[in-house]
Design a protein around this motif. Structure first.
Motif: not given
Length: 203
Positions: A57-82
């Protein structure tokens, strides 16, 4: 092959920056409502279809950082038993890294000024923050890392740290104080830890 990938990634990042810059230029000149995906694409010299390869959307182009942050956070791998605490700390580190990238790659000062002058952008940012909480919480639960309540608490604390840091940075910018968003983020995390470690008793 790796060199080709590197060149491709650089070109993609450059196009992304051009799209954001064009979006900001148009909002500053014509306002948010008059700024459309078509006008942004035309200014950059790309098609609407190409625009949507980068932003939804145009809004995500204006404020792109939030979308990139969501992707980075949800894509983070965590060690077993964390533990919930270690997961929270790992997610905060992603935020730190993202702040550095945001400062380097995006025109965050222009975005901050627009947030002040265009209230609707702040509402959009707030809405996207709630999307962050929902998606991060769901990601943690779906992977069986934490309980439902723990996932919501972790996601809310991450989002709160991010929001408070940017709000304090915005206030500093408005007052003419020279500041860096990452410094406010570290302070927000420090204050959160201090508050939670005071042993607030449940009544």
């Amino acid at each position: 092959m790796e060199e080709c990938m590197g060149i491709r990634d650089k070109r993609k990042a450059e196009t992304s920056r051009k799209i954001q810059a064009a979006a900001l230029d148009l909002v500053e000149e014509f306002g948010l409502e008059a700024t459309t995906v078509a006008r942004i694409a035309q200014q950059v010299g790309i098609s609407d279809r190409t625009f949507f390869r980068y932003f939804d959307s145009k809004e995500s182009a204006i404020v792109p950082g939030q979308g990139e942050l969501v992707t980075a956070l949800t894509g983070l791998e965590h060690a077993a038993g964390a533990t919930p605490a270690s997961i929270f700390q790992a997610l905060l580190q992603v935020c730190r890294d993202h702040f550095s990238a945001e400062i380097e790659q995006h025109e965050f000062r222009r975005v901050t000024r627009l947030m002040v002058s265009v209230p609707k952008l702040l509402l959009i940012a707030t809405s996207r923050e709630q999307e962050l909480v929902v998606e991060l919480s769901r990601s943690l639960v779906d992977r069986g890392l934490v309980t439902q309540m723990q996932s919501l608490l972790i996601a809310e604390m991450v989002a709160s740290s991010w929001r408070v840091a940017w709000q304090c940075f915005t206030q500093a910018e408005r007052s003419g104080t020279s500041a860096v968003p990452s410094e406010f983020f570290e302070q927000a995390v420090k204050e959160m830890v201090q508050i939670s470690s005071t042993g607030l008793a449940l009544s």
